[in-house]
Design a protein around this motif. Structure first.
Motif, PDB file in Angstrom:
ATOM      1  N   SER A  90       0.703  -1.176   0.044  1.00 19.26           N
ATOM      2  CA  SER A  90       0.025   0.046  -0.080  1.00 19.26           C
ATOM      3  C   SER A  90       0.938   1.424  -0.039  1.00 19.26           C
ATOM      4  CB  SER A  90      -1.046  -0.009   1.389  1.00 19.26           C
ATOM      5  OG  SER A  90      -0.039   0.063   2.493  1.00 19.26           O
ATOM      6  N   MET A  91       2.120   1.192   0.349  1.00 18.85           N
ATOM      7  CA  MET A  91       2.935   2.162   0.403  1.00 18.85           C
ATOM      8  C   MET A  91       3.795   2.525  -0.606  1.00 18.85           C
ATOM      9  SD  MET A  91       1.864   3.834   3.118  1.00 18.85           S
ATOM     10  CE  MET A  91       3.072   5.350   3.017  1.00 18.85           C
ATOM     11  N   ARG A  92       4.158   1.459  -1.658  1.00 22.10           N
ATOM     12  CA  ARG A  92       4.990   1.282  -2.739  1.00 22.10           C
ATOM     13  C   ARG A  92       4.989   2.474  -3.520  1.00 22.10           C
ATOM     14  NH1 ARG A  92       5.389  -5.019  -2.906  1.00 22.10           N
ATOM     15  NH2 ARG A  92       6.356  -5.248  -0.792  1.00 22.10           N
ATOM     16  N   GLY A  93       6.115   3.193  -3.965  1.00 15.88           N
ATOM     17  CA  GLY A  93       5.965   4.080  -5.230  1.00 15.88           C
ATOM     18  C   GLY A  93       5.927   5.418  -4.635  1.00 15.88           C
ATOM     19  N   GLN A  94       6.152   5.577  -3.239  1.00 12.35           N
ATOM     20  CA  GLN A  94       5.850   7.107  -2.490  1.00 12.35           C
ATOM     21  C   GLN A  94       7.018   7.368  -2.074  1.00 12.35           C
ATOM     22  OE1 GLN A  94       2.322   6.854  -0.194  1.00 12.35           O
ATOM     23  NE2 GLN A  94       1.554   5.264  -1.258  1.00 12.35           N
ATOM     24  N   GLY A  95       8.369   6.618  -2.113  1.00 16.72           N
ATOM     25  CA  GLY A  95       9.433   7.300  -1.511  1.00 16.72           C
ATOM     26  C   GLY A  95       9.790   6.663  -0.174  1.00 16.72           C
ATOM     27  N   LEU A  96       8.930   5.606   0.304  1.00 16.98           N
ATOM     28  CA  LEU A  96       8.999   5.535   1.710  1.00 16.98           C
ATOM     29  C   LEU A  96      10.236   4.866   2.143  1.00 16.98           C
ATOM     30  CD1 LEU A  96       7.943   5.527   4.570  1.00 16.98           C
ATOM     31  CD2 LEU A  96       6.600   3.326   3.992  1.00 16.98           C
ATOM     32  N   ALA A  97      10.773   3.884   1.253  1.00 11.56           N
ATOM     33  CA  ALA A  97      12.148   3.106   1.267  1.00 11.56           C
ATOM     34  C   ALA A  97      13.244   4.175   1.496  1.00 11.56           C
ATOM     35  CB  ALA A  97      12.296   2.135   0.188  1.00 11.56           C
ATOM     36  N   LEU A  98      13.227   4.999   0.531  1.00  7.22           N
ATOM     37  CA  LEU A  98      14.522   6.113   0.635  1.00  7.22           C
ATOM     38  C   LEU A  98      14.309   7.009   1.789  1.00  7.22           C
ATOM     39  CD1 LEU A  98      16.888   7.215  -0.849  1.00  7.22           C
ATOM     40  CD2 LEU A  98      15.468   8.536  -2.125  1.00  7.22           C
ATOM     41  N   ARG A  99      13.225   7.502   2.031  1.00  7.98           N
ATOM     42  CA  ARG A  99      12.999   8.299   3.233  1.00  7.98           C
ATOM     43  C   ARG A  99      13.448   7.472   4.456  1.00  7.98           C
ATOM     44  NH1 ARG A  99       7.248   9.798   5.886  1.00  7.98           N
ATOM     45  NH2 ARG A  99       8.247  10.862   7.804  1.00  7.98           N
ATOM     46  N   MET A 100      12.923   6.207   4.811  1.00  7.89           N
ATOM     47  CA  MET A 100      13.404   5.278   5.906  1.00  7.89           C
ATOM     48  C   MET A 100      14.902   5.458   6.036  1.00  7.89           C
ATOM     49  SD  MET A 100      10.438   2.240   6.462  1.00  7.89           S
ATOM     50  CE  MET A 100      11.053   1.604   5.127  1.00  7.89           C
ATOM     51  N   LEU A 101      15.511   4.946   4.793  1.00  8.52           N
ATOM     52  CA  LEU A 101      17.125   4.788   4.544  1.00  8.52           C
ATOM     53  C   LEU A 101      17.751   6.067   5.110  1.00  8.52           C
ATOM     54  CD1 LEU A 101      19.364   2.756   4.105  1.00  8.52           C
ATOM     55  CD2 LEU A 101      18.959   3.306   1.686  1.00  8.52           C
ATOM     56  N   MET A 102      17.373   7.003   4.694  1.00 11.98           N
ATOM     57  CA  MET A 102      18.134   8.362   4.964  1.00 11.98           C
ATOM     58  C   MET A 102      18.068   8.595   6.330  1.00 11.98           C
ATOM     59  SD  MET A 102      19.754   8.648   2.145  1.00 11.98           S
ATOM     60  CE  MET A 102      20.622  10.138   2.629  1.00 11.98           C
ATOM     61  N   ALA A 103      16.780   8.275   6.912  1.00 13.11           N
ATOM     62  CA  ALA A 103      16.513   8.942   8.279  1.00 13.11           C
ATOM     63  C   ALA A 103      17.312   7.792   9.133  1.00 13.11           C
ATOM     64  CB  ALA A 103      14.939   8.633   8.576  1.00 13.11           C
ATOM     65  N   LEU A 104      17.409   6.554   8.657  1.00 17.01           N
ATOM     66  CA  LEU A 104      18.101   5.763   9.636  1.00 17.01           C
ATOM     67  C   LEU A 104      19.636   5.981   9.571  1.00 17.01           C
ATOM     68  CD1 LEU A 104      18.708   3.184  11.286  1.00 17.01           C
ATOM     69  CD2 LEU A 104      18.473   1.859   9.181  1.00 17.01           C
ATOM     70  N   ILE A 105      20.234   6.561   8.449  1.00 13.85           N
ATOM     71  CA  ILE A 105      21.477   6.618   8.209  1.00 13.85           C
ATOM     72  C   ILE A 105      21.796   8.147   8.861  1.00 13.85           C
ATOM     73  CG2 ILE A 105      23.184   7.655   6.538  1.00 13.85           C
ATOM     74  CD1 ILE A 105      21.929   5.603   4.303  1.00 13.85           C
ATOM     75  N   GLN A 106      20.954   8.931   8.813  1.00  9.81           N
ATOM     76  CA  GLN A 106      21.264  10.184   9.574  1.00  9.81           C
ATOM     77  C   GLN A 106      21.333   9.840  11.030  1.00  9.81           C
ATOM     78  OE1 GLN A 106      19.115  12.206  11.774  1.00  9.81           O
ATOM     79  NE2 GLN A 106      20.847  13.823  11.782  1.00  9.81           N
ATOM     80  N   ARG A 107      20.501   9.028  11.712  1.00 12.75           N
ATOM     81  CA  ARG A 107      20.455   8.667  12.890  1.00 12.75           C
ATOM     82  C   ARG A 107      21.521   8.049  13.385  1.00 12.75           C
ATOM     83  NH1 ARG A 107      17.737   4.261  15.188  1.00 12.75           N
ATOM     84  NH2 ARG A 107      16.158   4.260  13.953  1.00 12.75           N
ATOM     85  N   VAL A 108      22.029   7.019  12.857  1.00 10.41           N
ATOM     86  CA  VAL A 108      23.198   6.411  12.947  1.00 10.41           C
ATOM     87  C   VAL A 108      24.590   6.974  13.004  1.00 10.41           C
ATOM     88  CG1 VAL A 108      22.171   3.924  13.050  1.00 10.41           C
ATOM     89  CG2 VAL A 108      23.553   4.735  10.977  1.00 10.41           C
ATOM     90  N   ALA A 109      24.564   7.571  11.891  1.00 10.56           N
ATOM     91  CA  ALA A 109      25.796   8.482  11.833  1.00 10.56           C
ATOM     92  C   ALA A 109      26.008   9.688  12.892  1.00 10.56           C
ATOM     93  CB  ALA A 109      25.889   9.376  10.258  1.00 10.56           C
ATOM     94  N   THR A 110      24.919  10.216  13.177  1.00  8.60           N
ATOM     95  CA  THR A 110      24.720  11.209  14.239  1.00  8.60           C
ATOM     96  C   THR A 110      25.059  10.674  15.612  1.00  8.60           C
ATOM     97  OG1 THR A 110      23.398  12.710  13.096  1.00  8.60           O
ATOM     98  CG2 THR A 110      23.587  12.978  15.196  1.00  8.60           C
ATOM     99  N   GLU A 111      24.427   9.445  15.980  1.00  7.87           N
ATOM    100  CA  GLU A 111      24.446   8.964  17.245  1.00  7.87           C
ATOM    101  C   GLU A 111      25.789   8.008  17.567  1.00  7.87           C
ATOM    102  OE1 GLU A 111      20.842   6.947  18.032  1.00  7.87           O
ATOM    103  OE2 GLU A 111      19.745   9.029  18.092  1.00  7.87           O
ATOM    104  N   GLN A 112      26.219   7.443  16.365  1.00  8.15           N
ATOM    105  CA  GLN A 112      27.273   6.120  16.554  1.00  8.15           C
ATOM    106  C   GLN A 112      28.391   6.359  15.431  1.00  8.15           C
ATOM    107  OE1 GLN A 112      25.317   2.230  16.176  1.00  8.15           O
ATOM    108  NE2 GLN A 112      23.360   3.053  16.827  1.00  8.15           N
ATOM    109  N   GLY A 113      28.424   7.496  14.882  1.00 15.16           N
ATOM    110  CA  GLY A 113      29.644   7.942  14.193  1.00 15.16           C
ATOM    111  C   GLY A 113      29.775   6.996  13.070  1.00 15.16           C
ATOM    112  N   ILE A 114      28.821   6.405  12.410  1.00 16.44           N
ATOM    113  CA  ILE A 114      28.698   5.508  11.307  1.00 16.44           C
ATOM    114  C   ILE A 114      29.243   6.274  10.180  1.00 16.44           C
ATOM    115  CG2 ILE A 114      27.296   4.209   9.677  1.00 16.44           C
ATOM    116  CD1 ILE A 114      27.708   2.874  12.597  1.00 16.44           C
ATOM    117  N   SER A 115      30.099   5.905   9.218  1.00 14.45           N
ATOM    118  CA  SER A 115      30.659   6.630   8.104  1.00 14.45           C
ATOM    119  C   SER A 115      30.723   5.729   6.770  1.00 14.45           C
ATOM    120  CB  SER A 115      31.925   7.510   8.453  1.00 14.45           C
ATOM    121  OG  SER A 115      32.909   6.460   8.605  1.00 14.45           O
ATOM    122  N   TYR A 116      30.236   4.272   6.946  1.00 11.09           N
ATOM    123  CA  TYR A 116      30.096   3.494   5.741  1.00 11.09           C
ATOM    124  C   TYR A 116      28.736   2.905   5.714  1.00 11.09           C
ATOM    125  CZ  TYR A 116      35.176   4.057   5.042  1.00 11.09           C
ATOM    126  OH  TYR A 116      36.317   4.640   5.024  1.00 11.09           O
TER     127      TYR A 116
END
Length: 177
Positions: free
Chosen positions: A84-110
């Motif tokens: 029901s949510m496909r084709g609306q950019g949800l996967a990219l939105r989730m991925l970028m939000a997750l990357i932003q969180r772990v990069a900020t909180e845990q220093g992830i850079s890869y």
């Protein structure tokens, strides 16, 4: 057509069974045990993200972890988005939000993930994310069909991107999309 409201958050153990049901609806994703999904939602909550709709139903999920030998790396294990949510950019939105969180909180850079050669949608998703991060990436076969899967599963190609700096906030990322 209006886009449904979706909230992104850390998963909780209460998401374990709904995650199991979501993955079952997202073929051809590999279905894990409910117990595995409970662990993804509890022990790996800091490196995973849940998307819930206005009715608090799980409509998207990304599971990930930091490999012990590469603590600066987020390995994305699985991306699931309800039909029901496909084709609306949800996967990219989730991925970028997750990357932003772990990069900020845990220093992830890869960022790493594996994708089978015939999964064009996942390849496109991760290439968009790598471009947003301004990160170069490389690929190599990590698990081979014949050697690791007894010929019963496609190769799993490792995509590795980075290093990258913590991306902007979700709001800024959406403005620049």
């Amino acid at each position: 057509m209006s886009v449904p409201t979706v909230t992104l958050r850390r998963p909780t153990d209460g998401d374990g069974h709904p995650l199991h049901e979501l993955v079952a609806r997202c073929q051809p994703l590999d279905i894990n045990s409910v117990y595995c999904n409970l662990l993804q939602c509890s022990d790996f909550a800091d490196t995973s993200i849940a998307a819930v709709n206005a009715d608090d139903q799980l409509v998207g999920f990304i599971s990930g972890y930091c490999p012990p030998s590469r603590p600066d790396t987020l390995f994305v294990w699985q991306v699931a988005v309800d039909g029901s949510m496909r084709g609306q950019g949800l996967a990219l939105r989730m991925l970028m939000a997750l990357i932003q969180r772990v990069a900020t909180e845990q220093g992830i850079s890869y960022l790493e993930t594996t994708i089978s050669p015939d999964n064009g949608a996942s390849q496109a998703l991760f290439k968009k994310a790598f471009a947003k991060l301004g990160a170069d990436y490389s690929t190599r076969t990590l698990f081979a069909r014949a050697e690791h899967f007894a010929g019963k599963h496609e190769d799993e190609v490792l995509y590795r991107a980075g290093p990258f700096a913590a991306p902007k906030s979700e709001e800024e990322l959406e403005e620049n999309a």
